[in-house]
Design an enzyme around this catalytic site. Structure first.
Site, short mmCIF file in Angstrom:
data_model
loop_
_atom_site.label_atom_id
_atom_site.label_comp_id
_atom_site.label_asym_id
_atom_site.label_seq_id
_atom_site.Cartn_x
_atom_site.Cartn_y
_atom_site.Cartn_z
N SER A 15 0.81 -1.23 0.00
CA SER A 15 0.00 0.00 0.00
C SER A 15 0.83 1.27 0.00
O SER A 15 0.33 2.35 0.32
CB SER A 15 -0.96 0.01 1.19
N GLY A 20 -2.94 -0.19 -3.87
CA GLY A 20 -2.92 -0.41 -2.42
C GLY A 20 -3.06 0.86 -1.63
O GLY A 20 -3.76 0.90 -0.61
N TYR A 148 2.32 -15.23 -14.27
CA TYR A 148 1.58 -14.24 -13.48
C TYR A 148 0.10 -14.59 -13.42
O TYR A 148 -0.52 -14.56 -12.35
CB TYR A 148 1.78 -12.85 -14.08
#
Length: 259
Positions: A15, A20, A148
């Protein structure tokens, strides 16, 4: 809005920037005691100061030691948002087995580490919210980034398994699945490849063209971090008390699915 989370302690991993940070900002604005996580002290501290967070937790979640440090700094977490992750632009011909392993460690095992450290306390207190930030590529992968997209699928899967395990505890587990979101790194990438695609020169032209050619959706633009944060806000609120093991897609209709 009032999400009724005043005083709840929230850890948002990854974050210190981008998506985030937007999630952390919304939760802090709603009265949660937010802990900003990152690997860079200066960046995480800057976000924490900007949003009025209650603390900062620094550590690499792809290691046990890093996860331990973050859990200790975060304290008794009521809301865990597993957002931290890594990705690159490798394909089947150049992503090595080591790349697959490193990506899985960063995107899946990192989330597991934080679940194992934070959820037992939620069980004991009889209330908690665990949210994985996934993605539409989990169910509709493309040729590129196979390592991914496979980790996104694992994040979706583990969230449902965790929901089943948490049945009757007062703790829920769900997924927010973003489409392409306009964060700084995405804007830089699209701007850099725009000339080779003939997408124009202004950002408005580039975004519209990318939403048409690269990530087709029904809205005709990229999503904004605040729109993902809003979905997280819903899931931590009393309005979502009956939501368990669910995936909320916020992708402008990118994923073509009737279920």
């Amino acid at each position: 809005m009032d999400l009724e989370i005043t005083g709840k302690r929230a850890l948002v991993t990854g974050s210190s920037a981008g998506l985030g940070a937007a999630i952390a900002r919304l939760l802090a604005a709603e009265g949660a005691l937010v802990v900003v996580h990152g690997r860079d002290v200066a960046r995480a501290s800057r976000v924490a100061s900007e949003i009025g967070a209650s603390g900062v937790a620094i550590g690499d979640l792809s290691t046990d030691a890093g996860a331990d440090a973050v859990a200790e700094a975060a304290g008794d977490v009521d809301i865990l948002v597993n957002n931290a992750g890594a990705y690159d632009h490798l394909g089947w011909t150049d992503a090595t087995a080591a790349d697959w392993t490193a990506t899985y460690e960063a995107n899946v095992v990192s989330s597991v580490r934080m679940i194992q450290r934070c959820v037992p306390g939620m069980r004991e207190r009889g209330w908690g919210r665990v949210i994985q930030i996934g993605g539409g590529l989990a169910i509709q992968p493309m040729a590129m980034q196979p390592h991914y997209t496979a980790t996104l699928a694992a994040r979706h899967n583990l969230a449902v398994s965790l929901a089943r395990d948490l049945a009757g505890t007062g703790v829920t587990s769900n997924v927010v699945s973003p489409g392409a979101i306009l964060v700084d790194s995405v804007r830089e990438l699209l701007t850099s490849i725009a000339p080779s695609h003939g997408w124009g020169t202004s950002w408005e032209e580039i975004e519209a063209a990318a939403a048409r050619d690269l990530v087709p959706n029904d809205i005709g633009r990229l999503g904004r971090p605040e729109e993902i944060a809003a979905a997280v806000g819903y899931l931590v609120s009393p309005a979502a008390a009956y939501v368990s093991g669910a995936t909320i897609r916020v992708d402008g209709g990118t994923i073509r699915s009737a279920h």
